[in-house]
Design a protein around this motif. Structure first.
Motif, PDB file in Angstrom:
ATOM      1  N   GLY A 108      46.792  45.952  16.272  1.00  0.00           N
ATOM      2  CA  GLY A 108      45.603  45.519  16.995  1.00  0.00           C
ATOM      3  C   GLY A 108      44.383  46.317  16.589  1.00  0.00           C
ATOM      4  N   ILE A 109      43.213  45.840  16.998  1.00  0.00           N
ATOM      5  CA  ILE A 109      41.969  46.467  16.553  1.00  0.00           C
ATOM      6  C   ILE A 109      41.865  47.930  16.979  1.00  0.00           C
ATOM      7  CG2 ILE A 109      40.680  44.311  16.396  1.00  0.00           C
ATOM      8  CD1 ILE A 109      39.452  44.922  19.131  1.00  0.00           C
ATOM      9  N   MET A 110      42.405  48.246  18.158  1.00  0.00           N
ATOM     10  CA  MET A 110      42.242  49.598  18.690  1.00  0.00           C
ATOM     11  C   MET A 110      43.559  50.330  18.852  1.00  0.00           C
ATOM     12  SD  MET A 110      39.090  49.254  21.353  1.00  0.00           S
ATOM     13  CE  MET A 110      37.614  48.370  20.861  1.00  0.00           C
ATOM     14  N   THR A 111      44.516  49.997  18.014  1.00  0.00           N
ATOM     15  CA  THR A 111      45.846  50.599  18.108  1.00  0.00           C
ATOM     16  C   THR A 111      45.815  52.125  18.016  1.00  0.00           C
ATOM     17  OG1 THR A 111      46.890  48.615  17.233  1.00  0.00           O
ATOM     18  CG2 THR A 111      48.125  50.653  17.017  1.00  0.00           C
ATOM     19  N   ASP A 159      26.054  41.067  18.223  1.00  0.00           N
ATOM     20  CA  ASP A 159      25.797  41.634  19.551  1.00  0.00           C
ATOM     21  C   ASP A 159      26.958  42.480  20.077  1.00  0.00           C
ATOM     22  OD1 ASP A 159      23.378  40.322  19.520  1.00  0.00           O
ATOM     23  OD2 ASP A 159      24.059  38.631  20.745  1.00  0.00           O
ATOM     24  N   VAL A 160      28.186  42.112  19.692  1.00  0.00           N
ATOM     25  CA  VAL A 160      29.369  42.765  20.291  1.00  0.00           C
ATOM     26  C   VAL A 160      30.284  43.388  19.238  1.00  0.00           C
ATOM     27  CG1 VAL A 160      31.405  42.460  21.754  1.00  0.00           C
ATOM     28  CG2 VAL A 160      29.309  41.174  22.249  1.00  0.00           C
ATOM     29  N   LEU A 161      30.786  42.562  18.326  1.00  0.00           N
ATOM     30  CA  LEU A 161      31.821  43.045  17.415  1.00  0.00           C
ATOM     31  C   LEU A 161      31.351  44.197  16.539  1.00  0.00           C
ATOM     32  CD1 LEU A 161      33.539  39.737  16.199  1.00  0.00           C
ATOM     33  CD2 LEU A 161      34.109  41.186  18.143  1.00  0.00           C
ATOM     34  N   LYS A 162      30.177  44.064  15.943  1.00  0.00           N
ATOM     35  CA  LYS A 162      29.684  45.101  15.038  1.00  0.00           C
ATOM     36  C   LYS A 162      29.463  46.428  15.761  1.00  0.00           C
ATOM     37  CE  LYS A 162      26.212  45.833  11.389  1.00  0.00           C
ATOM     38  NZ  LYS A 162      25.589  47.074  11.874  1.00  0.00           N
ATOM     39  N   GLU A 166      31.761  49.868  15.194  1.00  0.00           N
ATOM     40  CA  GLU A 166      31.185  51.142  14.754  1.00  0.00           C
ATOM     41  C   GLU A 166      31.433  52.260  15.753  1.00  0.00           C
ATOM     42  OE1 GLU A 166      27.134  50.053  14.115  1.00  0.00           O
ATOM     43  OE2 GLU A 166      27.515  49.154  12.140  1.00  0.00           O
ATOM     44  N   GLN A 167      31.460  51.921  17.042  1.00  0.00           N
ATOM     45  CA  GLN A 167      31.628  52.944  18.071  1.00  0.00           C
ATOM     46  C   GLN A 167      33.086  53.338  18.303  1.00  0.00           C
ATOM     47  OE1 GLN A 167      29.763  51.967  21.810  1.00  0.00           O
ATOM     48  NE2 GLN A 167      30.450  53.840  22.822  1.00  0.00           N
ATOM     49  N   PHE A 168      33.990  52.352  18.280  1.00  0.00           N
ATOM     50  CA  PHE A 168      35.360  52.631  18.706  1.00  0.00           C
ATOM     51  C   PHE A 168      36.422  52.476  17.611  1.00  0.00           C
ATOM     52  CE2 PHE A 168      33.265  51.226  22.699  1.00  0.00           C
ATOM     53  CZ  PHE A 168      33.408  52.413  23.408  1.00  0.00           C
TER      54      PHE A 168
END
Length: 208
Positions: A108-111, A159-162, A166-168
């Motif tokens: 997942g994206i934040m695994t 607005d959201v994904l980028k 970058e932050q998480f």
């Protein structure tokens, strides 16, 4: 048991990498635990509150349940994996029965965001793909599978994904044991990864 975490931005090719690993290992050797199945239960929320959820923020996930179920698998216990509907923005009543396997892949994206979850992993992988390629893949996926227009996908990306990436997500690259550039297109990198997994998983034999 070997627990592998695979992270990377949306549209980076994580699923392709996972599928290549599953195909390379013996049949029924791998259980995949998708992070997307562990979005928070929103039963007590209104429709408006559900629509306002930022699914690309760490707070959107039920980390406690995920860590508990990964621990259960590691201890030889089967789990009932939740299922999630993007249309309803909530969990479905159905669950998926998952038995312990020699290899558990968390994808997942934040695994790699949660330290306690990372500590459960034997191998941490980050799939790194250029932003423009990820955007194109998001457009292709969301216009076909989720009924969004191109402008909707682009606006959501900007607005959201980028900013969330970058932050998480991007910062978790530092925790990876292995970085695979260009995702599923990197056949040589995936081949090396599969050979490495063969070496750390007892009893496995990578298919030629």
């Amino acid at each position: 048991m070997t627990i592998i975490g695979i992270a990377g931005g949306t549209g980076s090719g994580k699923t392709t990498v996972v599928n290549k690993i599953v195909e390379a290992l013996p049949p029924h050797y791998v259980a995949v635990v998708p992070l997307d199945s562990y979005y928070n239960d929103t039963t007590d929320m209104t429709d408006e509150e559900r629509k306002a959820i930022n699914f690309d923020h760490p707070d959107a996930f039920d980390w406690d349940l995920l860590k508990k179920q990964v621990n259960d698998l590691r201890n030889g216990k089967a789990i009932e994996q939740p299922t999630y509907s993007y249309i309803l923005s909530n969990r479905l009543p159905e669950t998926i029965h998952v038995e312990p396997k020699p290899v558990i892949i968390i994808e997942g994206i934040m695994t790699l965001v949660d330290k306690k979850l990372r500590d459960l992993m034997d191998l941490k992988i980050f799939v790194d793909t250029d932003p423009d390629e990820r955007l194109i893949r998001n457009i292709q996926r969301d216009t076909i599978d989720r009924g969004r227009t191109v402008s909707m996908v682009v606006n959501r990306y900007l607005d959201v994904l980028k900013p969330m990436h970058e932050q998480f997500i991007e910062p978790t690259k530092r925790y990876a044991d292995l970085i695979i550039p260009q995702g599923g297109e990197n056949k040589r990198g995936i081949s090396i990864l599969c050979k490495y997994i063969e070496g750390i998983v007892p009893g496995s034999k990578i298919k030629e």
